[in-house]
Design an enzyme around this catalytic site. Structure first.
Site: not given
Ligand code: PBG
Length: 326
Positions: A193, A246
């Protein structure tokens, strides 16, 4: 002899026959925002077409998703009150816990319920963990994340998805779930992330922008590749069942590389900023919305994802029904 790869593209029947990437509705996960209050369905200004639902309104949306063939949802909670300790995250009567019980009551096992496990929507300072001065205090935060994940499982979550990026949280959550007889609840960890401008509209939606500073001490620098691999491998070792990369759109290389390197499924999260960009571009008439949505989704699957989290889930299911994706 001339090589003729074009031979396979000549007609639609053949093209479909040799298609390498196939998309299935069972790979789609829809992120839903639930909030306190009653009779509320409020549009998120920076995410047109996306809403915050009170628990009594949420089932209408879940029903529409189910009908479209999108049977998997991930819940994000918007509490009424926030505090230093983010206590709404692990409150038995917290917003996500209430939403889970209601969804389970109304839909039984027809929907697969996933929860985002993080502190940032619940802390008054908007950071993803407890603070010590202006720094996030990693280890004490682990206890609260584990407690949050357990309370979600107790309220009916099928799977938990920690998005906080604290070190060691997958192991802490795994241990807590196992000790409480939730050995069958998988962990889908946001392993890769990045600290990203693409989360802007989400922070509007959830009111979770940090009150000071940024998330760069716990989310990753977007210049780094190896760091992402390291995070992925660590989470596998700690017991993650699925890894999330992500955002998705600007990070397709990471989806490919992580899925080549690990032996567990990889999920791509097409985040709020990706949604907002497409909606804004389409509204201005600069792009063709449906084609963009299709290419973004298929791109992530082609890069190696087997799960796709997206605010366009229902739309994509519709495009599949029309044969535009498939
Ligand atoms: C919570 C969390 C965020 C997103 C998912 N979980 C926000 C953030 O890290 O700031 C972003 C999702 C999106 O932008 O759609 N930490």
């Amino acid at each position: 002899m001339i090589q003729r790869p074009r031979r396979l593209r000549g007609n639609a029947v053949l093209r479909k026959m040799v298609r390498e990437t196939r998309v299935d509705k069972s790979s789609l996960v829809y992120p839903i925002f639930v909030r306190e209050g009653e009779n509320i369905r409020e549009e998120i200004p920076t995410m047109p077409g996306q809403y915050r639902y009170s628990v009594d309104q949420m089932p209408f949306k879940l029903e529409a998703l189910k009908r479209a063939g999108v049977g998997r949802v991930i819940f994000f909670g918007i509490p009424d009150k926030k505090d230093e300790m983010g206590s709404g995250a692990y409150d038995e009567d917290g917003i996500v816990q209430k939403a889970l019980r209601e969804a389970r009551k109304q839909f039984g096992m027809d929907l697969y319920l996933i929860t985002d496990v993080c502190m940032c929507e619940y802390t008054s300072h908007g950071h993803c963990g407890l603070l010590c001065g202006h720094e996030v205090d990693n280890d004490p935060t682990l206890l609260l994340l584990a407690k949050t994940a357990l309370s979600h499982a107790q309220a009916g979550a099928d799977m938990v998805a920690p998005s906080d990026m604290m070190d060691g949280r997958v192991l802490a959550i795994r241990n807590e779930l196992d000790q409480n007889h939730f050995t069958n609840v998988p962990i889908m960890s946001y392993a890769v992330k990045y600290a990203s401008g693409f989360y802007g509209p989400f922070r509007d939606a959830a009111g979770s922008a940090p009150a000071f500073g940024d998330r760069k001490s716990y989310q990753m620098d977007f210049h780094n590749r190896k760091e992402g691999i390291k995070e992925a491998l660590t989470d596998v070792e700690e017991g993650a069942d699925i890894l999330i990369v992500k955002p998705a759109l600007a990070y397709q290389d990471m989806i490919r590389e992580v899925s080549d390197r690990v032996e567990i499924p990889v999920a791509a999260y097409s985040v709020s900023g990706e949604y907002a960009m497409v909606k804004a571009g389409a509204k201005l008439g600069y792009i063709e919305e449906e084609r963009m949505i299709a290419e973004m989704a298929v791109g992530s699957f082609r890069a190696g994802a087997s799960v796709y989290l997206t605010y366009f889930a229902e739309k994509i299911a519709g495009l599949m029904d029309q044969g535009i994706i498939g």
